[in-house]
Enzyme design. Structure first.
Site, PDB file in Angstrom:
ATOM      1  CE  LYS A 144      17.814   1.704   1.703  1.00  0.00           C
ATOM      2  NZ  LYS A 144      17.664   2.655   0.566  1.00  0.00           N
ATOM      3  CE1 TYR A 175       4.982   8.617  -4.709  1.00  0.00           C
ATOM      4  CE2 TYR A 175       7.203   7.738  -4.893  1.00  0.00           C
ATOM      5  CZ  TYR A 175       6.226   8.636  -5.300  1.00  0.00           C
ATOM      6  OH  TYR A 175       6.502   9.526  -6.308  1.00  0.00           O
ATOM      7  CG  HIS A 186      19.851  10.381   1.030  1.00  0.00           C
ATOM      8  ND1 HIS A 186      19.884   9.069   0.605  1.00  0.00           N
ATOM      9  CD2 HIS A 186      19.777  10.317   2.381  1.00  0.00           C
ATOM     10  CE1 HIS A 186      19.816   8.264   1.649  1.00  0.00           C
ATOM     11  NE2 HIS A 186      19.752   9.002   2.737  1.00  0.00           N
ATOM     12  CB  THR A 232      -0.934   0.039   1.221  1.00  0.00           C
ATOM     13  OG1 THR A 232      -0.148   0.007   2.419  1.00  0.00           O
ATOM     14  CG2 THR A 232      -1.904  -1.125   1.195  1.00  0.00           C
TER      15      THR A 232
END
Length: 313
Positions: free
Chosen positions: A139, A15, A271, A13
């Site tokens: 990550k 983006y 970023h 659900t």
């Protein structure tokens, strides 16, 4: 015709997740979407899940707080794609994905796992500054867990989501393009890579049955979309038929502004800093241990950024 994989999408659900569900269904996969009890009375998410069901997806109930339910959900499919939204709190996304890795390892049947990355390749961000490097470090922790568990994987590096970057002409805090002015990061000439979110999903789904992408990183580098901030601005100027007033923010000025922001905002600005001041997305060549999506899948007619910008007219 080759048999299509059964695909479980987690974070469907969200983006990018909703686009992955759509792409999976369109490419003919038997598509499962995780329904978490924690969704509660979030009516918009419930309605979205029901719309997936109408389109042919299957809803599978499981919780990250119930290991057995996760294992049972994973056992129903061949491929797992995690699109859990990235948040700038270390204790959230990394823990959810590590729980998922444990479930996949125990299930023992998954032929491909795509973890929740889809942005900058964390393996190339070892020199990222604090506090933004936390997202890359997290990550890499997930990657290590995947590889230690010997789970077959594909890492998708989609670079810059067009909706977040191109819509605001690459300015932090903007998602709609101005018709009057723009602030350039430095000289605005560092190259970046922009990809329509629907295209990201299409490319990601393409990789799951492809032996060429097994245990590799797949970079999304559509050639026409390798652009500098200044070039993005020029595309917009051409569309609206006028020049924007331009000012420039030096690297040091950007860092000074960043230091005055809260923690979460600093993470996001880090970023922007590495992308638009250091060109971190384009300052390397793809090696033999990786693939480039637009070369692998020329049948996907990706969205060019001049066409993408037309929606804002």
């Amino acid at each position: 015709m080759a048999v299509k994989s059964k695909v479980l999408i987690i974070g469907g659900t969200g983006y990018l997740g909703k686009r992955l569900v759509k792409a999976s269904l369109e490419q003919g996969h038997e598509t499962y979407v995780l329904k978490r009890p924690e969704i509660g009375v979030d009516i918009e998410k419930i309605q979205m899940l029901l719309s997936f069901k109408k389109q042919g997806a299957r809803l599978v109930t499981a919780s990250f707080d119930d290991h057995r339910s996760l294992v049972e959900a994973v056992k129903q499919v061949d491929v797992v794609i995690c699109a859990v939204s990235g948040v700038h709190i270390r204790s959230h996304q990394i823990l959810l994905q590590l729980k998922l890795v444990d479930a996949i390892k125990e299930a023992g049947n998954i032929k491909r796992f795509l973890p929740s990355e889809f942005g900058t390749d964390p393996a190339r961000m070892g020199n990222a500054i604090e506090p933004g490097r936390v997202t890359f470090d997290d990550k890499m922790v997930v990657r290590k867990a995947i590889e230690d568990a010997k789970i077959p994987f594909t890492y998708v590096s989609a670079n810059c989501f067009a909706g977040y970057m191109v819509g605001g002409l690459c300015q932090p805090g903007h998602i709609l393009p101005s018709r009057e002015s723009v602030v350039l990061m430095g000289d605005g000439n560092q190259k970046s890579i922009f990809v329509d979110e629907d295209d990201i999903a299409k490319y990601a789904i393409k990789t799951i049955d492809d032996p060429r992408t097994l245990n590799k990183t797949v970079y999304l580098r559509p050639p026409v979309n390798i652009l500098s901030q200044r070039e993005v601005v020029e595309l917009w100027e051409k569309l609206i038929g006028k020049q924007l007033n331009k000012s420039s923010l030096s690297e040091q000025e950007f860092l000074n502004i960043m230091k005055g922001e809260g923690y979460a905002e600093q993470v996001g600005l880090t970023h922007y800093y590495h992308i638009f001041y250091h060109g971190c997305l384009t300052n390397f060549e793809i090696g033999d241990d990786a693939e480039e999506a637009s070369l692998l899948y020329p049948d996907i007619k990706y969205t060019k950024m001049d066409d993408y910008l037309k929606q804002y007219l």
